[in-house]
Every structure is written in C-alpha cells, then in structure tokens.
Design an enzyme around this catalytic site. Structure first.
Site, PDB file in Angstrom:
ATOM      1  N   LYS A 163       0.808  -1.217   0.000  1.00 54.92           N
ATOM      2  CA  LYS A 163       0.000   0.000   0.000  1.00 54.92           C
ATOM      3  C   LYS A 163       0.849   1.278   0.000  1.00 54.92           C
ATOM      4  CE  LYS A 163      -4.132  -1.938   2.162  1.00 54.92           C
ATOM      5  NZ  LYS A 163      -5.172  -1.742   3.203  1.00 54.92           N
ATOM      6  N   ASP A 216      -9.935   2.804   2.222  1.00 55.40           N
ATOM      7  CA  ASP A 216     -10.033   2.150   3.528  1.00 55.40           C
ATOM      8  C   ASP A 216     -10.709   3.043   4.555  1.00 55.40           C
ATOM      9  OD1 ASP A 216      -8.883  -0.365   3.014  1.00 55.40           O
ATOM     10  OD2 ASP A 216      -6.850   0.420   3.256  1.00 55.40           O
TER      11      ASP A 216
END
Length: 287
Positions: A73, A109
């Site tokens: 990420k 997220d």
C-alpha cells in the site's frame, strides 16, 4: 444472472502477497452481477521485486482497476501517475483507477470505515476516541477521526511510535487532537465513555484468544468498540466490550465498503444500501 466472459469483458483485480485468503472477489464479482457490468475481478499474487513491472503490465493490458493490499500500500506509490489528496495525506493507497498511461491511487479504507460506522449508527462527531495501535492502519484512523472527534487517545506498546503519529496528525489537524500514551498507562485516561478502535493485528486468526488489554476495567470505559479484524467474526476484544455493556463491531463492513467505494470509482456509479446489505450477507457466509 450468470456472467459470460467475452471480448467486451473488463478486468479488475487485487495485487498483494499473499492474496489467497482474500474476500474481495466475492464483493466485486457480486457487484458486477448486481449492476449489470461486464466485469470480472481476480487476485494477482505479486512478488516484491516485480511490483513496478506488475503496475506497468496491468496498464499495458488495459486492466480497468486494481485493489492493493499488504505489503504494497505504501511501496506502490512511486509507480503511479497520480495520487489522490486523501491517499497522499494517509501515505498509502489501496485502489488504483485506470487513466491514460497508468493509474491514479486512492485510499478507500478510511472512507470505508467511516461509511461502515454510519451504517452501524455510530457517530464520531464530538466523540472521545481510543485507538489501540500505532501502525499504518492506526495512523490512517487517527487522521480520519481527527476531523470529527473531540479528542483521540493513541495507545501503543511502544510509546515513541504513538508520539510520532500524534505529532504528524496534530500538524495536519491544526490542533492538539491526538494524545499519545503507552498502552500500560490506560488507567490515566480521563474519566468518561469512549469510542474505541482496535487497530492492531492482536486477536486475529489463529491467535483468537489474544487481546491488547486484559483488564475488565478498561472495557467498562467503552460505549462502542470497533475491532478492524473480521476473522474471527467476533474477536475477544469485542466479547470483552459486550460483557461490560458496550456495543461491538468487527472490520467486515469496513472491508465491504472500501470495496464498494473502489467499485464506484471504477464504474462511475453508486451502490445502494440494499445491494450493500446483500453483499454483506454473502461475505458473512464466506467466512
């Protein structure tokens, strides 16, 4: 409706290592079926040394969109053509949207967690919040909640990591929104009831009996607990919160809504609450 793969089928997927356990194909392939999109979603296991080539190859193949999971990420950022402002602030992306010559990086997220909280009837406006942990997820949660919570207490075994995050988040927030504390000093928390976010991997399968704090008195302070783990479905942290009279939720809806927001970005549409509910039930069955 059974999807037929043909010359018009678009591909989306997930890159990470490992990816064998992922539930993301459940979310996206069901969404494609529900919304009538000729799209298929598959996981791609990528070794670290091949990450740049994987992004370049995906662009060359015309892959419409990608999700990104651990451990990439943060590491994927240099290989993108652009990064959304929120993802830049968080310092991590989990969604890539195709553009000419490459991909724009987004972070769904944290918006996913926020949408999950709203769906569970949990407000963060003006709340006092405890965040357990000081990793990348805890940092992102602190950044998101600093815009709405009254104050945030960031508790971690290694206090210096929590201090580093608190300083960074307070700089973004323009106020002393976050106070760092060692995990062992939880008894020094101001009196009151808290929204608590469990942002560590403690209690994840297979070590399901583990919990960051054992003492029941800690859980008496929590009116609502969010454990970002979803396997097991009910963690020991959640059980302890409920035992002391609080509400408790796991991370499955965060997983659901981060996926939904990614799907919305890829396809320029909105997923209904009814559709989200059906996918949530399918995810529960998959667990």
């Amino acid at each position: 409706m059974i999807m037929t793969v043909n010359g018009q089928t678009k591909t989306c997927g997930l890159i990470g290592n490992p990816v064998e356990h992922t539930l993301s194909p459940v979310i996206h392939n069901l969404l494609a079926e529900m919304t009538g999109k000729n799209l298929i979603y598959v996981p791609f296991r990528v070794e670290g040394e091949n990450l740049a080539d994987a992004v370049k190859g995906a662009a060359a193949l015309g892959i419409k969109g990608l999700n990104v999971t651990v451990p990439y990420k943060e590491r994927i950022l240099p290989f993108l053509t652009d990064v959304d402002a929120l993802a830049q602030k968080i310092g991590a992306v989990n969604t890539l949207v195709q553009e000419s010559g490459g991909y724009i990086g987004y972070n769904t997220d944290m918006p996913g967690l926020y949408r999950a909280m709203l769906s569970d009837g949990v407000s963060v406006d003006g709340e006092d919040v405890i965040i357990l942990g000081a990793g990348g997820v805890a940092r992102a949660v602190a950044l998101m909640l600093s815009e709405k919570a009254r104050r945030i207490f960031l508790l971690n075994r290694t206090e210096q990591k929590a201090l580093d995050i608190a300083g960074e988040v307070n700089g973004y927030a323009g106020r002393q929104a976050v106070k760092a504390m060692p995990l062992s000093a939880w008894r020094k928390l101001p009196d009151g009831k808290y929204l608590a976010v469990q942002a560590t991997s403690v209690g994840m399968h297979p070590r399901t009996d583990d919990v960051p704090i054992e003492d029941a008195d800690f859980y008496k302070r929590i009116h609502t607990g969010y454990d970002l783990i979803y396997n097991p479905f009910e963690t020991r942290f959640m059980k302890l919160v409920k035992k002391e009279g609080g509400k408790a939720f796991n991370g499955l809806k965060m997983l659901l809504y981060q996926g939904i927001i990614a799907y919305e970005l890829w396809n320029g549409l909105s997923v209904s609450g009814e559709q989200a509910g059906k996918i949530y039930e399918r995810l529960r069955e998959s667990l």
